[in-house]
Design a protein around this motif. Structure first.
Motif, PDB file in Angstrom:
ATOM      1  N   CYS A 148      -7.864   7.410   7.516  1.00 51.00           N
ATOM      2  CA  CYS A 148      -7.560   6.661   6.288  1.00 51.00           C
ATOM      3  C   CYS A 148      -8.791   5.906   5.787  1.00 51.00           C
ATOM      4  CB  CYS A 148      -6.423   5.679   6.551  1.00 51.00           C
ATOM      5  SG  CYS A 148      -6.009   4.678   5.122  1.00 51.00           S
ATOM      6  N   TRP A 202      -1.387   2.785   1.013  1.00 48.18           N
ATOM      7  CA  TRP A 202      -2.031   2.232  -0.189  1.00 48.18           C
ATOM      8  C   TRP A 202      -1.610   3.015  -1.419  1.00 48.18           C
ATOM      9  CZ3 TRP A 202      -4.295  -2.282   0.562  1.00 48.18           C
ATOM     10  CH2 TRP A 202      -4.907  -2.564   1.777  1.00 48.18           C
ATOM     11  N   CYS A 249      -0.282   2.061   6.378  1.00 48.32           N
ATOM     12  CA  CYS A 249      -1.416   1.208   5.992  1.00 48.32           C
ATOM     13  C   CYS A 249      -1.069  -0.275   6.067  1.00 48.32           C
ATOM     14  CB  CYS A 249      -1.894   1.556   4.582  1.00 48.32           C
ATOM     15  SG  CYS A 249      -2.564   3.223   4.481  1.00 48.32           S
ATOM     16  N   HIS A 252      -5.544   5.686  13.112  1.00 45.25           N
ATOM     17  CA  HIS A 252      -5.285   5.488  11.686  1.00 45.25           C
ATOM     18  C   HIS A 252      -6.601   5.398  10.898  1.00 45.25           C
ATOM     19  CE1 HIS A 252      -2.916   4.321   8.155  1.00 45.25           C
ATOM     20  NE2 HIS A 252      -3.959   3.562   7.864  1.00 45.25           N
ATOM     21  N   CYS A 288      -8.192   2.107   4.603  1.00 40.05           N
ATOM     22  CA  CYS A 288      -8.152   1.122   5.691  1.00 40.05           C
ATOM     23  C   CYS A 288      -9.522   0.938   6.342  1.00 40.05           C
ATOM     24  CB  CYS A 288      -7.091   1.501   6.721  1.00 40.05           C
ATOM     25  SG  CYS A 288      -5.416   1.155   6.136  1.00 40.05           S
TER      26      CYS A 288
HETATM   27 ZN   LIG Z   1      -4.427   3.193   5.924  1.00 40.01          ZN
END
Ligand SMILES: [Zn+2]
Lengths: 190, 59
Positions: free
Chosen positions: B34, A97, B4, B30, B37
């Protein structure tokens, strides 16, 4: 019963239109649904139960119309409506991102369900989805068909079907984020 | 490890079918690291809830 049906009419038309994108087909689906409900003559304890029943019938009518149409048209169009690179800008060169596009928390989003204004924005965002993309997405999410069934009905490959669903989710998420959850001025959007 | 973009694709796919064990596990890892996400994942669930409720929004 008839008064209640009339009071559901505008919601039914919007619901059918979002999926069929054509006023006369939407009108047909709604009128056939009303006829089926009246002929069925079931009795319902309350308005919510009746509405659930009415929409269950309407969903079937919509699926019938989509099936009928799929016989005459190619719906591969859905894949081209939102291009493959449409969301590349959200990610950096390592495909993580970007700082300014990283999804931020929506807080307690379910509390928006009681807001009329939220539902207006939600409808605007659904209406902005391209026609064929919307059809695939609604078949999955509103008509609750599984992807295999949808691919078969619309004669598109499972991979393409799934790509369309993913892009639709990206689009809807961004639209709600922009216009509602992170909107500076929600009124400006209406 | 997933990036991502791949993670969002898997999350979306997971809404439509059960992911294989390996994909499931890489996605889980992940999501542990993150937060973008993690938010995305919750938002996908919310979209589905909203779409299911849409016909009944006016009572
Ligand atoms: Zn991510």
């Amino acid at each position: 019963m008839e008064n209640e049906l009339i009071s559901f009419r505008s919601d039914m038309l919007k619901f059918a239109w979002l999926q069929l994108r054509d006023e006369s087909s939407a009108e047909d689906a709604v009128q056939e649904t009303m006829a089926a409900v009246l002929i069925g003559k079931q009795s319902f304890g309350n308005r919510a139960q009746l509405k659930t029943w009415v929409f269950a019938i309407l969903k079937n009518k919509i699926v019938d119309i989509i099936r009928e149409r799929a016989r005459f048209s190619s719906t591969g169009a859905a894949l081209e409506e939102i291009p493959e690179n449409a969301y590349d800008d959200l990610f950096d060169e390592r495909d993580h991102w970007n700082a300014d596009t990283r999804p931020s928390a929506w807080g307690d989003p379910e509390s928006s369900f009681s807001s009329q204004q939220f539902w207006k924005i939600f409808e605007i965002c659904l209406t902005r989805l391209p026609e064929n993309t919307a059809r695939v997405f609604m078949m999955r999410e509103m008509l609750d068909l599984d992807t295999e069934e949808i691919c078969k009905e619309l004669a598109i490959s499972p991979t393409n079907c799934w790509v369309v669903l993913h892009r639709a989710r990206m689009a809807l998420r961004l639209c709600l984020d922009d216009r509602w959850f992170n909107a500076g001025d929600r009124d400006a959007e209406l | 490890m997933l990036n991502c973009k791949q993670a969002t694709a898997l999350m979306s796919q997971g809404m439509d079918k059960k992911l294989g064990l390996w994909r499931q596990t890489s996605l889980r890892i992940h999501l542990m690291v993150c937060d973008g996400c993690r938010n995305f994942n919750k938002q996908l669930q919310f979209l589905r809830a909203g779409l299911r409720r849409f016909p009944h929004r006016n009572g």
